[in-house]
Scaffold this motif. Structure first.
Motif, PDB file in Angstrom:
ATOM      1  N   GLN A 308       0.836  -1.211   0.000  1.00  0.00           N
ATOM      2  CA  GLN A 308       0.000   0.000   0.000  1.00  0.00           C
ATOM      3  C   GLN A 308       0.870   1.260   0.000  1.00  0.00           C
ATOM      4  N   MET A 309       1.996   1.211   0.711  1.00  0.00           N
ATOM      5  CA  MET A 309       2.884   2.386   0.750  1.00  0.00           C
ATOM      6  C   MET A 309       3.520   2.615  -0.625  1.00  0.00           C
ATOM      7  N   ASP A 310       3.919   1.505  -1.275  1.00  0.00           N
ATOM      8  CA  ASP A 310       4.466   1.627  -2.638  1.00  0.00           C
ATOM      9  C   ASP A 310       3.436   2.277  -3.563  1.00  0.00           C
ATOM     10  N   LYS A 311       2.183   1.900  -3.339  1.00  0.00           N
ATOM     11  CA  LYS A 311       1.117   2.371  -4.222  1.00  0.00           C
ATOM     12  C   LYS A 311       0.749   3.840  -3.951  1.00  0.00           C
ATOM     13  N   TYR A 312       0.666   4.215  -2.672  1.00  0.00           N
ATOM     14  CA  TYR A 312       0.080   5.519  -2.346  1.00  0.00           C
ATOM     15  C   TYR A 312       1.083   6.610  -1.951  1.00  0.00           C
ATOM     16  N   PHE A 313       2.267   6.241  -1.450  1.00  0.00           N
ATOM     17  CA  PHE A 313       3.172   7.280  -0.934  1.00  0.00           C
ATOM     18  C   PHE A 313       3.900   7.999  -2.068  1.00  0.00           C
ATOM     19  N   ASP A 314       4.106   9.291  -1.870  1.00  0.00           N
ATOM     20  CA  ASP A 314       4.951  10.051  -2.781  1.00  0.00           C
ATOM     21  C   ASP A 314       6.369   9.465  -2.702  1.00  0.00           C
ATOM     22  N   PRO A 315       7.031   9.269  -3.859  1.00  0.00           N
ATOM     23  CA  PRO A 315       8.372   8.659  -3.819  1.00  0.00           C
ATOM     24  C   PRO A 315       9.410   9.472  -3.055  1.00  0.00           C
ATOM     25  N   ARG A 316       9.105  10.731  -2.720  1.00  0.00           N
ATOM     26  CA  ARG A 316      10.063  11.505  -1.907  1.00  0.00           C
ATOM     27  C   ARG A 316      10.093  11.006  -0.460  1.00  0.00           C
ATOM     28  N   VAL A 317       9.082  10.213  -0.107  1.00  0.00           N
ATOM     29  CA  VAL A 317       9.072   9.639   1.246  1.00  0.00           C
ATOM     30  C   VAL A 317       9.728   8.260   1.174  1.00  0.00           C
ATOM     31  N   THR A 318      10.764   8.055   1.975  1.00  0.00           N
ATOM     32  CA  THR A 318      11.449   6.748   1.948  1.00  0.00           C
ATOM     33  C   THR A 318      10.991   5.936   3.157  1.00  0.00           C
ATOM     34  N   PHE A 319      11.129   4.620   3.052  1.00  0.00           N
ATOM     35  CA  PHE A 319      10.775   3.788   4.215  1.00  0.00           C
ATOM     36  C   PHE A 319      11.562   2.490   4.207  1.00  0.00           C
ATOM     37  N   VAL A 336      10.100  19.159   5.372  1.00  0.00           N
ATOM     38  CA  VAL A 336       8.737  18.965   5.884  1.00  0.00           C
ATOM     39  C   VAL A 336       8.761  18.936   7.409  1.00  0.00           C
ATOM     40  N   ASP A 337       7.782  19.587   8.027  1.00  0.00           N
ATOM     41  CA  ASP A 337       7.656  19.570   9.484  1.00  0.00           C
ATOM     42  C   ASP A 337       6.971  18.254   9.882  1.00  0.00           C
ATOM     43  N   MET A 338       7.786  17.328  10.369  1.00  0.00           N
ATOM     44  CA  MET A 338       7.273  15.985  10.675  1.00  0.00           C
ATOM     45  C   MET A 338       6.186  16.012  11.761  1.00  0.00           C
ATOM     46  N   MET A 339       6.404  16.835  12.799  1.00  0.00           N
ATOM     47  CA  MET A 339       5.410  16.897  13.880  1.00  0.00           C
ATOM     48  C   MET A 339       4.061  17.362  13.350  1.00  0.00           C
ATOM     49  N   GLN A 340       4.111  18.386  12.467  1.00  0.00           N
ATOM     50  CA  GLN A 340       2.858  18.900  11.898  1.00  0.00           C
ATOM     51  C   GLN A 340       2.195  17.804  11.040  1.00  0.00           C
ATOM     52  N   PHE A 341       3.020  17.052  10.317  1.00  0.00           N
ATOM     53  CA  PHE A 341       2.494  15.961   9.482  1.00  0.00           C
ATOM     54  C   PHE A 341       1.745  14.939  10.362  1.00  0.00           C
ATOM     55  N   THR A 342       2.335  14.578  11.502  1.00  0.00           N
ATOM     56  CA  THR A 342       1.687  13.567  12.355  1.00  0.00           C
ATOM     57  C   THR A 342       0.420  14.141  13.014  1.00  0.00           C
ATOM     58  N   ARG A 343       0.455  15.455  13.321  1.00  0.00           N
ATOM     59  CA  ARG A 343      -0.761  16.081  13.880  1.00  0.00           C
ATOM     60  C   ARG A 343      -1.865  16.115  12.830  1.00  0.00           C
ATOM     61  N   ASP A 344      -1.484  16.470  11.598  1.00  0.00           N
ATOM     62  CA  ASP A 344      -2.477  16.510  10.521  1.00  0.00           C
ATOM     63  C   ASP A 344      -3.048  15.110  10.282  1.00  0.00           C
ATOM     64  N   GLU A 391      -2.074  10.296   0.483  1.00  0.00           N
ATOM     65  CA  GLU A 391      -2.601  11.556  -0.088  1.00  0.00           C
ATOM     66  C   GLU A 391      -1.919  12.749   0.581  1.00  0.00           C
ATOM     67  N   MET A 392      -1.680  12.625   1.871  1.00  0.00           N
ATOM     68  CA  MET A 392      -0.984  13.720   2.567  1.00  0.00           C
ATOM     69  C   MET A 392       0.440  13.900   2.031  1.00  0.00           C
ATOM     70  N   THR A 393       1.123  12.793   1.716  1.00  0.00           N
ATOM     71  CA  THR A 393       2.511  12.936   1.230  1.00  0.00           C
ATOM     72  C   THR A 393       2.552  13.629  -0.135  1.00  0.00           C
ATOM     73  N   HIS A 394       1.513  13.419  -0.942  1.00  0.00           N
ATOM     74  CA  HIS A 394       1.496  14.068  -2.258  1.00  0.00           C
ATOM     75  C   HIS A 394       1.219  15.558  -2.144  1.00  0.00           C
ATOM     76  N   ALA A 395       0.583  15.945  -1.016  1.00  0.00           N
ATOM     77  CA  ALA A 395       0.246  17.363  -0.827  1.00  0.00           C
ATOM     78  C   ALA A 395       1.399  18.146  -0.171  1.00  0.00           C
ATOM     79  N   LEU A 396       2.504  17.483   0.132  1.00  0.00           N
ATOM     80  CA  LEU A 396       3.599  18.165   0.863  1.00  0.00           C
ATOM     81  C   LEU A 396       4.312  19.192  -0.014  1.00  0.00           C
TER      82      LEU A 396
END
Ligand SMILES: Cc1ncc(COP(=O)(O)O)c(C=O)c1O
Length: 396
Positions: A308-319, A336-344, A391-396
């Protein structure tokens, strides 16, 4: 009354993970924040039967005080079967003690070895329960960055050389919490040699080692130990049940004797009924088949989350792509502000643990990562939750 607390307890902050758990009490929140085994992982029927049999056949032993070192049959099983199978017990040199979860093993190790101001090295990031235990002894906790194949050796050597009174290097070389990273054999050998060179003990924490669902086992650091410098912490939490609170240490006899004294004043001994349940389960039931079932469960869940991560995450996010354990670790782009991302994410009803919770010094360090757990959520929750995060990663 104004209560005056000890310096020791002031160094420990309420866990960010526990704060997130409060949010996940909302049933509408999909939680990837847990560190728990899957609810499907517990051998409930076997434990019910074992407990009834113990209370019927050995009630006095189960209800009476016992010795600090642990319920003898379980301790012997750990020394003679479980640890030798992974080369992590040398009967000439080592002893083993049953402890109240690996957590207590870490705490007691620090208690007997560390004076105030001594340095303890740990991986950066690392398991927050251990970091808090280490900090509670007013130690100088120093984080060493983790590379994809284990700890960064240059940083480790620099810290071993320059920090004051380095006593312990605390490491989780296999399916690390939080990163899911497993150290290669080469790294383990190098870590061992460095710690030996600088006369520093290694505390090898391995609660996830039996949960390998892909690839080949890598020897424990303890199995490389020819000089009596490795303390090995194991646990039944992730392979049987965390609620029974049964773990063990394998360590040089002289250190074990001190841990026994420290444990005596701490909780006298680990719950005997729980130790008897663990012993009966691992010896009278098919423990290997149980482990194979857990591995199959986590293999499926981890693969599904990665898919699912391969399918949905923006490739700029690594895991990370763990070969076992319960966690994977995603890293956002540096701007990217990671704390804000987790709050969102929580606002969108998906909970992950911010990477800052695993930093040795949350106040002064920065994390761009967050931890995801794949054992607890259902596949449906994984799909929905990862899609939202994606979807959030694509909006970063
Ligand atoms: C790396 C690590 N060590 C130790 C523990 C403590 O486990 P327990 O005290 O349940 O054995 C945990 C629990 O999550 C962990 O992740």
């Amino acid at each position: 009354m104004e209560y005056q607390f000890s310096e020791r307890i002031k160094t420990i902050k309420a866990s960010a993970i526990r704060e997130i758990f409060k949010l996940t009490a909302d049933p509408a929140v999909i939680s990837f924040a847990a560190g728990n085994p899957s609810p499907d992982a517990f051998p409930v029927e076997a434990v019910r039967q074992i407990t009834a049999d113990i209370l019927k056949n050995e009630p006095v032993e189960a209800l009476q005080y016992n010795i600090t070192e642990g319920y003898l049959p379980l301790r012997n099983y750990v020394k003679e079967t479980l640890l030798p199978a992974i080369g992590s017990f040398n009967p000439e040199r080592d002893d083993a003690i049953i402890v109240t979860g690996g957590q207590q093993g870490i705490d007691l190790t620090c208690k007997v070895l560390c004076n105030e101001g001594d340095t303890v090295l740990c991986e950066n990031p690392s398991f927050v329960g251990a970091l808090n235990a280490i900090k509670a002894y007013n130690t100088n906790l120093v984080g060493i960055d983790l590379d994809g194949d284990g700890v960064n050796l240059e940083q480790l050597e620099k810290a071993l050389k320059t920090e004051k009174n380095v006593k312990i290097f605390y490491t989780i070389p296999t399916f690390q919490n939080p990163s899911g990273i497993t150290a290669t054999l080469e790294k383990r050998k190098a870590v061992y040699e460095l710690c030996k060179k600088y006369g520093v003990l290694i505390l090898e924490d391995n609660p996830y080692g039996a949960l390998r669902f892909e690839g080949e086992d890598v020897p424990t650091i303890k199995s490389l130990d020819t000089d009596g410098i490795v303390i090995y912490a194991g646990s039944f939490s992730k392979v049987l049940s965390p609620g029974i609170r049964v773990g063990f240490l394998s360590l040089p006899k002289e250190i074990c004797a001190k841990v026994v004294v420290a444990k005596q004043v701490n909780d006298v001994h680990t719950n005997i009924l729980a130790q008897m349940i663990a012993y009966n389960f691992v010896t009278k039931y098919d423990f290997d088949a149980h482990l194979e079932r857990l591995r199959a469960l986590y293999r499926r869940k981890c693969a599904f989350m990665l898919e699912q991560m391969d399918k949905y995450f923006d490739p700029r996010v690594t895991f990370t792509r763990p070969q076992g354990g319960l966690f994977l670790w995603a890293t956002l782009p540096e701007d990217v502000d990671m704390m804000q991302f987790t709050r969102d994410a929580v606002a969108k009803k998906v909970a992950v643990v911010p990477g800052s919770a695993f930093l040795p010094h949350e106040e002064t360090m920065i994390s761009h990562s967050f931890r995801l757990n794949f054992s607890m959520p259902s596949e449906e929750q994984i799909e929905t939750g990862i899609k939202i995060l994606g979807e959030m990663t694509h909006a970063l």
